[in-house]
Design a protein around this motif. Structure first.
Motif, short mmCIF file in Angstrom:
data_model
loop_
_atom_site.label_atom_id
_atom_site.label_comp_id
_atom_site.label_asym_id
_atom_site.label_seq_id
_atom_site.Cartn_x
_atom_site.Cartn_y
_atom_site.Cartn_z
N GLU A 141 42.58 57.04 38.80
CA GLU A 141 42.86 55.72 38.28
C GLU A 141 42.13 55.51 36.97
N ARG A 145 44.92 50.22 34.05
CA ARG A 145 46.22 49.84 34.63
C ARG A 145 47.03 51.04 35.11
N ILE A 196 51.99 51.95 36.78
CA ILE A 196 51.45 51.10 35.73
C ILE A 196 51.53 49.66 36.23
N VAL A 197 50.35 49.02 36.36
CA VAL A 197 50.38 47.65 36.83
C VAL A 197 49.21 46.86 36.24
N PRO A 198 49.47 45.69 35.67
CA PRO A 198 50.78 45.13 35.40
C PRO A 198 51.41 45.78 34.17
N SER A 199 52.72 45.90 34.16
CA SER A 199 53.41 46.48 33.01
C SER A 199 53.43 45.48 31.85
N GLN A 200 53.33 46.04 30.64
CA GLN A 200 53.33 45.22 29.43
C GLN A 200 54.42 45.73 28.49
N ASP A 256 54.02 48.98 26.76
CA ASP A 256 54.12 50.22 27.54
C ASP A 256 55.48 50.89 27.37
#
Lengths: 113, 113
Positions: free
Chosen positions: A58, A61, A77-81, A84
């Motif tokens: 990890e 994100r 991928i969290v949270p996605s932006q 990205d």
């Protein structure tokens, strides 16, 4: 014979939700799995890796999971932006002296605002 | 320099001509790789240099392709008698010691017409 397969050429995700990118491999003679991200007109940039002796790594994100019995790798991928949005390549590194990478064909991730 | 520099960024040549693609790695990086990326595919390994010597050239597709790194820094990929199938983005990468986190350049897009 493709050693590394990314079966989804594209993925769209809403901003803030989780993106899951998948990769399957056939060759067990590797020591590292890696993910690279590529924007248009730029070279791939290293994102995250995982050793063959681990099942999870990890970094902020980004989390990579390795399932050796299924020969399956995934990137979460969290949270996605929106930033990205790019093409994501998984790659395996051979355990030979050259350390060359074998890449999958990539998945285009689009994060919708 | 700050990153891996590749020149030219774009090259259009006629079938049968000779081309040279240049890679200027990050200063001090001993390992240098050439990859080729065709449309819709991931990068494919061509050749690996450790210092001045080609430690692994198993990815070169045929004897029309040749690469040199005479002083252990700048490398040139040379393609003789170009064919339309050689059209691709040629990527160069360098790393301090051949380990996985190597840095790619932005590539040279070669188009053979």
């Amino acid at each position: 014979d493709q050693q590394v397969k990314q079966n989804s050429p594209s993925l769209s995700v809403q901003e803030g939700r989780i993106s899951i990118l998948n990769c399957d491999y056939t060759n067990s003679m590797f020591d590292y799995f890696l993910w690279y991200k590529k924007y248009p007109a730029e070279g791939p940039t290293f994102l995250i890796s995982i050793s063959s002796i681990k099942d999870k790594n990890e970094d902020g994100r980004f989390t990579v999971f390795l399932n050796k019995s299924a020969k399956h790798l995934s990137l979460h991928i969290v949270p996605s932006q929106p930033g990205d949005s790019a093409v994501y390549f998984c790659a395996i590194r051979g355990s030979g002296s050259a350390r060359q990478l074998t890449f999958g064909s990539g998945t285009q991730l689009t994060v919708l605002p | 320099g700050a990153g891996v520099s590749q020149t030219p960024s774009n090259k259009v040549t006629e079938k049968g001509k000779y081309v040279e693609l240049r890679c200027d790695p990050i200063s001090g990086h001993t390992a240098l790789y050439w990859y080729r990326q065709s449309l819709g595919q991931g990068p494919e390994f061509l050749i690996y240099f450790q210092g001045t010597g080609a430690a692994d050239d198993s990815g070169l597709p045929n004897d029309r392709f040749f690469a040199v790194r005479p002083e252990g820094s700048v490398s040139t990929l040379k393609i003789q008698r170009t064919e339309r199938g050689d059209s691709a983005v040629y990527l160069c990468a360098s790393s301090p010691d051949g380990n996985y986190g190597y840095t790619f350049g932005s590539g040279t897009r070669l188009t053979v017409v």
